[in-house]
Write an enzyme that holds these catalytic residues in place. Sequence first.
Site, PDB file in Angstrom:
ATOM      1  N   ASP A   1      66.455  29.406  31.513  1.00 38.49           N
ATOM      2  CA  ASP A   1      66.244  27.968  31.688  1.00 38.49           C
ATOM      3  C   ASP A   1      67.385  27.127  31.137  1.00 38.49           C
ATOM      4  OD1 ASP A   1      65.862  28.453  29.019  1.00 38.49           O
ATOM      5  OD2 ASP A   1      64.042  27.245  28.824  1.00 38.49           O
TER       6      ASP A   1
ATOM      7  N   ASP B   1      72.338  30.298  30.540  1.00 42.10           N
ATOM      8  CA  ASP B   1      71.862  31.331  31.462  1.00 42.10           C
ATOM      9  C   ASP B   1      72.494  31.235  32.845  1.00 42.10           C
ATOM     10  OD1 ASP B   1      69.995  32.304  29.557  1.00 42.10           O
ATOM     11  OD2 ASP B   1      68.621  30.681  30.074  1.00 42.10           O
TER      12      ASP B   1
ATOM     13  N   ASP C   1      65.511  35.691  29.433  1.00 39.00           N
ATOM     14  CA  ASP C   1      65.781  34.922  28.233  1.00 39.00           C
ATOM     15  C   ASP C   1      64.480  34.823  27.444  1.00 39.00           C
ATOM     16  OD1 ASP C   1      67.293  33.257  26.523  1.00 39.00           O
ATOM     17  OD2 ASP C   1      66.423  31.482  27.443  1.00 39.00           O
TER      18      ASP C   1
END
Length: 891
Positions: free
Chosen positions: A630, A634, A329
């Site tokens: 985080d 996700d 990410d």
Amino acid sequence: MNIKEAHVMDTAQVIEQLGADPENGLSGTDAADRLQKYGENRLQEHGGVSPWVILVNQFRNIIIVLLVAATLISLALGDYVEAAAIVVVILLNAAFGFITEHRAGRAMEALKEMVVATAKVVRNGRIMELNATQLVPGDVLLLEEGDRITADGRLFEAENLAVVEASLTGESLPVDKKTSTLHDASLALGDRVNMVFMGTMVVRGNGRAVVTATGNATEMGGISALLEDAGQEDTPLEKRLAVLGRSLAGISLGIAAFMALVGIALGRPVVEILETSIALAIAAVPEGLPAVATITLAIGMTRMARQNAIIRRLPAVETLGSTTIICTDKTGTLTENEMTLEEIWLGGRTVNVTGSGYRPEGGFNDGDHREEVRGDLELFLKAGALASNAAINKNETGQWDVVGDPTEGALVVAALKGGFDPEAGRHGEYKELKEIPFNSEEKRMAVYYRMPGGEQLLMAKGAPGVILANCTGMLQNGQILPLDDAAREMITTANDHMAERGLRVLALAYRSVQSTEEEAYHDLVLLGLAGIADPPRQEAGQAIAEAGGAGIRTIMITGDQPETAKAIGKRLGLPPGRTMHGAAMHAMSMAEFSDELAHTSIFARVNPEDKLDIVESLQKQGQVVAMTGDGVNDAPALKEADIGIAMGIEGTPVAREAADMVLTDDNFATIIKAVKEGRVIFDNIVKFIQYLFSCNLSEIIVIFMALLLGIPLPLVALQILWLNLVTDVFPALSLGWEPAERGIMSRPPRDSDRAILTNRFKLRILIQGVVLALGTLAAYIYVLNTTNDVVMARTVAFVTLAAVQLFHVFNVRGGGILRLDRTVFSNPVLWGAIVLVLALQALAVYQPLLNRVLQTVPLGAGELITVTVATLSTLLIIQLLNRFRFMSEPA
């Protein structure tokens, strides 16, 4: 009813379908009926893994099954000591596994805790606050700055409303919300600007929305379902050990049957043949393998914890060493997730701002020299901070947080770096007279202030094109210059240059006013341009480069805009590749998408489902995928990936619970350290497999050769068990502390489908096992012929085999080459194991009780010399053989 595509419906249509009343809200009776129909606004809870299931799983290892079978046979033959010894091994291994894995996935509970709150609604014509679990479709939800949104809803009023959706979409910037109808049903969540979603936060303005979905029907609930559906794949090590276990089962049963046939053919007594077959089956199974593998992984787990990586699932320790692709990410993982003013353009010159994030530490420079905060720069910083409503606070953990719009927070932090505290100023001589709030349609805002000394200033900020159109002058070195075409072109060029590098650009302007009634947006004087970004983590670029050197490809997956993602990727040194928009991904067939994966390094504007699809597609191509993240968005991909890696500081509880590994320092570079540790662990596992298998094979060969030669068996069953559980296990266990081999991060990742026992590896084990056996057999036959004492000869064989196996550990470490330098002492635990095994072996030979149990007798000096000569000869021969390529290359 829950409406999933309300963003493409007119508000009147949505309200009609839901039976809502935007003025008076639902009645109490209607709300109660809907609550009964749709259920509480909470995410469905799923049962965790029972401790009993975890315990039972410890006994599903094929090697454990073989040991249980050996125990039952020993009990049937009356060998109770032998059976008890095997049971101890089984129980110890189960205890290790149970203790290290007794942390069931609690992602659903964490998700539930994250989103349950209170909500302000209109019911029976009155505004009331109620538990968010009581919300139902059709409720009218009131939204104000600072509110956490507790259900999905379609906006029908939005006044200067902005929502941070980073936890859901991964985009760090607030999303300006509108009420107008959209026309593309497939829009990414971050582009559905007329919708609000459970779990997101209002940072500016206010609005009203009609609730369209609650509980599991929300977008957050969809992630919950994805998280539940995401499978927990076996790690590469688990797969390899499963194959290895099945091979051992076949080998041990084959050896036992073959020995029985040979013994019967040679006319040996049936009882002796049965006992011999059991002994050989015991020898074929490395009883210490499950315990040693578990403990070695636990050693790696402890090492990683010291490197700020907490492992939640034990076999995942090794998986990192097999990783071929890291899907990461952007927001909060590669970047700080803290908007930062990085660059200021002032009247034709550029001022760089040092320091990143919300910590008010840093300064200003022009690239070569420190910039003093005075004149134009001082006024620019004050205008930016006074025209912002955000505040910066230090939380209880010592971290700096922003309250309000993150972009405004960046301006406030910059002012603090320059020595101006807007909060203190407002309580002092800086008096706010009026504010014209930010308008997402006009993309600008303004404030009127009475400055120290009595002068009244209007200060405005907004989109560069909008502010520039309202300016007639430009501040340069304390002078107001007319804004002619050349100046406008210079400003536009500076703006474009900033935007190309992924900076979000704001323009700041001012003018002196006599009263707050004067028109705000005309005859403004441009102060300058502010270049704001969520900066890359300082260590992330180097970590990506190190990953590339280790043969690991990095792919960025983000809900942010493609231009921003590309700019961050360029700054990080992400390997060249295409950038794919989520919408383009949806339009592709699976075959087309699979082909594009090889050429794409950035996926932008993606939904949580897209992240999951990317991970699954890569896995179908045979890749070992690590996924970092985080946010709530996700979590499903974290769980599906071969190893999910969550951030420990900024990460949501959901992400942490779904992951296999949690980084306590949120440092992307820690992943590369963990990759190295994973490779070290696998190397060490291969070393102790080579060590255990060659040692066990030597026991088989010793007994088999004695059987063929027609001489008494050199070892009894309990002696074999002693060798497997004492002599072998401690040196094998000490290999778990072996340091990294040279060049470990210069070689490509291992093939995850490649078995541990390759043909080359089998040949190496066979040759070494034969040499170990021949040395032992030579000592045994020599003593048997010179003394004609079977017990003495067996004791010599027992001690010789223990010695050659003990020092065989030097044939498997360091590439198989014993170097007489400081590397000999690089593993102090190994030397401790050698001393311990020698002491235990001495007890086995000289302690009367163990003499009776193990059928040994004390040895004299002559026998000990025989043992020493056989041991040194065996070690020397294997060292010479290890110089050949087929013996020294990695498995």
